[in-house]
Design a protein around this motif. Structure first.
Motif, short mmCIF file in Angstrom:
data_model
loop_
_atom_site.label_atom_id
_atom_site.label_comp_id
_atom_site.label_asym_id
_atom_site.label_seq_id
_atom_site.Cartn_x
_atom_site.Cartn_y
_atom_site.Cartn_z
N LEU A 145 77.33 -137.18 -30.50
CA LEU A 145 77.32 -136.09 -29.52
C LEU A 145 77.96 -134.82 -30.10
CD1 LEU A 145 78.16 -138.05 -26.27
CD2 LEU A 145 75.98 -136.99 -26.88
N PHE A 146 79.01 -134.99 -30.90
CA PHE A 146 79.65 -133.83 -31.54
C PHE A 146 78.66 -133.15 -32.49
CE2 PHE A 146 81.82 -132.25 -35.36
CZ PHE A 146 82.48 -131.18 -34.78
N ILE A 147 77.97 -133.94 -33.31
CA ILE A 147 77.00 -133.36 -34.25
C ILE A 147 75.87 -132.68 -33.49
CG2 ILE A 147 75.28 -133.96 -36.00
CD1 ILE A 147 77.29 -136.13 -36.95
N THR A 148 75.43 -133.29 -32.40
CA THR A 148 74.39 -132.68 -31.57
C THR A 148 74.85 -131.34 -31.00
OG1 THR A 148 73.57 -134.87 -30.99
CG2 THR A 148 72.88 -133.05 -29.58
N PHE A 182 74.75 -125.36 -31.24
CA PHE A 182 75.45 -124.10 -31.49
C PHE A 182 74.70 -123.27 -32.53
CE2 PHE A 182 78.38 -121.79 -34.27
CZ PHE A 182 78.87 -120.86 -33.37
N PHE A 183 74.30 -123.91 -33.63
CA PHE A 183 73.60 -123.18 -34.67
C PHE A 183 72.20 -122.76 -34.25
CE2 PHE A 183 76.93 -125.03 -37.33
CZ PHE A 183 77.37 -123.86 -37.95
N VAL A 184 71.54 -123.56 -33.43
CA VAL A 184 70.24 -123.16 -32.89
C VAL A 184 70.41 -121.90 -32.04
CG1 VAL A 184 68.45 -123.79 -31.21
CG2 VAL A 184 69.11 -125.41 -32.99
N ALA A 185 71.43 -121.88 -31.19
CA ALA A 185 71.67 -120.70 -30.36
C ALA A 185 72.01 -119.48 -31.20
CB ALA A 185 72.80 -120.98 -29.37
N PHE A 186 72.82 -119.68 -32.26
CA PHE A 186 73.21 -118.58 -33.14
C PHE A 186 72.00 -117.99 -33.83
CE2 PHE A 186 74.63 -117.08 -37.32
CZ PHE A 186 75.53 -116.12 -36.93
N PHE A 187 71.17 -118.85 -34.44
CA PHE A 187 70.00 -118.35 -35.14
C PHE A 187 68.94 -117.82 -34.19
CE2 PHE A 187 71.79 -120.89 -38.63
CZ PHE A 187 71.85 -119.88 -39.57
N ALA A 204 69.55 -116.20 -31.43
CA ALA A 204 70.00 -114.84 -31.11
C ALA A 204 69.72 -113.90 -32.29
CB ALA A 204 71.48 -114.85 -30.77
N PHE A 205 69.98 -114.37 -33.50
CA PHE A 205 69.72 -113.53 -34.68
C PHE A 205 68.24 -113.19 -34.79
CE2 PHE A 205 68.47 -113.19 -39.14
CZ PHE A 205 69.22 -112.11 -39.52
N PHE A 206 67.38 -114.18 -34.71
CA PHE A 206 65.94 -113.93 -34.84
C PHE A 206 65.41 -113.09 -33.67
CE2 PHE A 206 65.94 -117.84 -37.60
CZ PHE A 206 65.76 -117.12 -38.77
N HIS A 207 65.94 -113.32 -32.48
CA HIS A 207 65.51 -112.51 -31.34
C HIS A 207 65.86 -111.04 -31.58
CE1 HIS A 207 64.61 -111.42 -27.21
NE2 HIS A 207 65.78 -110.79 -27.18
N MET A 208 67.08 -110.78 -32.06
CA MET A 208 67.48 -109.39 -32.29
C MET A 208 66.73 -108.78 -33.46
SD MET A 208 69.41 -108.44 -29.94
CE MET A 208 69.92 -106.88 -30.61
N SER A 209 66.37 -109.60 -34.46
CA SER A 209 65.67 -109.02 -35.61
C SER A 209 64.19 -108.79 -35.31
CB SER A 209 65.83 -109.92 -36.83
OG SER A 209 65.21 -111.17 -36.61
N LEU A 210 63.58 -109.62 -34.47
CA LEU A 210 62.16 -109.45 -34.16
C LEU A 210 61.92 -108.44 -33.04
CD1 LEU A 210 61.00 -113.17 -34.40
CD2 LEU A 210 60.62 -111.32 -36.05
#
Length: 162
Positions: free
Chosen positions: A85-88, A93-98, A100-106
């Motif tokens: 569950l911790f790894i999940t 967290f990283f899915v949300a981070f990336f 947001a990054f891709f949303h802002m870049s596109l």
């Protein structure tokens, strides 16, 4: 004698002391970065306290698992589930981070000037430091996988080389 397969944890000072040491580490870092007198000493003292608390806490956990026999099969399954569950949660967290990054870049919003990257941000050359970091990350994963496979195959020499 307990009538269930679960481990009822004894009272421990380590969660509170570890939290205090981590809190002190933040102040030590701030004092050191702002060049306060004694900042380096505060940083090293808090880092040492944190490492000591971690070592003593894990000593207690290992003692409970091995010598006391408190970690039954059911407890071990739940420890593995907790790690899963911790790894999940880290993956999410990283899915949300990336995301947001891709949303802002596109589709850059008005808050960043409608352009990507925002004005004033210097872009790194992808063929320099980012490429080196990627190579280090992938090679460390490859050597870890190699060592794990060697351990599973009971090939001690290969595990040492990896």
């Amino acid at each position: 004698k307990q009538q269930h397969p679960f481990h009822m944890v004894d009272h421990s000072p380590w969660p509170l002391l570890t939290a205090f040491a981590a809190f002190s580490l933040v102040f030590g870092l701030v004092f050191y970065m702002h060049k306060y007198e004694g900042g380096f000493f505060a940083l090293m003292l808090s880092l040492g306290s944190l490492l000591l608390c971690m070592a003593l806490w894990w000593r207690d956990v290992i003692r409970e698992a091995t010598f006391n026999g408190d970690h039954t099969v059911k407890v071990q399954k739940h420890l593995a589930l907790g790690m899963l569950l911790f790894i999940t949660s880290e993956v999410m967290f990283f899915v949300a981070f990336f995301w947001a990054f891709f949303h802002m870049s596109l589709a850059p919003s008005i808050e960043v000037g409608g352009v990507w990257p925002p004005k004033g941000i210097e872009v790194l050359n992808a063929w320099e430091v980012p490429l080196l970091n990627t190579i280090i990350l992938l090679s460390s994963g490859a050597t870890t996988t190699w060592a794990h496979a060697a351990i599973l195959a009971n090939k001690k020499q290969q595990g040492i080389i990896a």
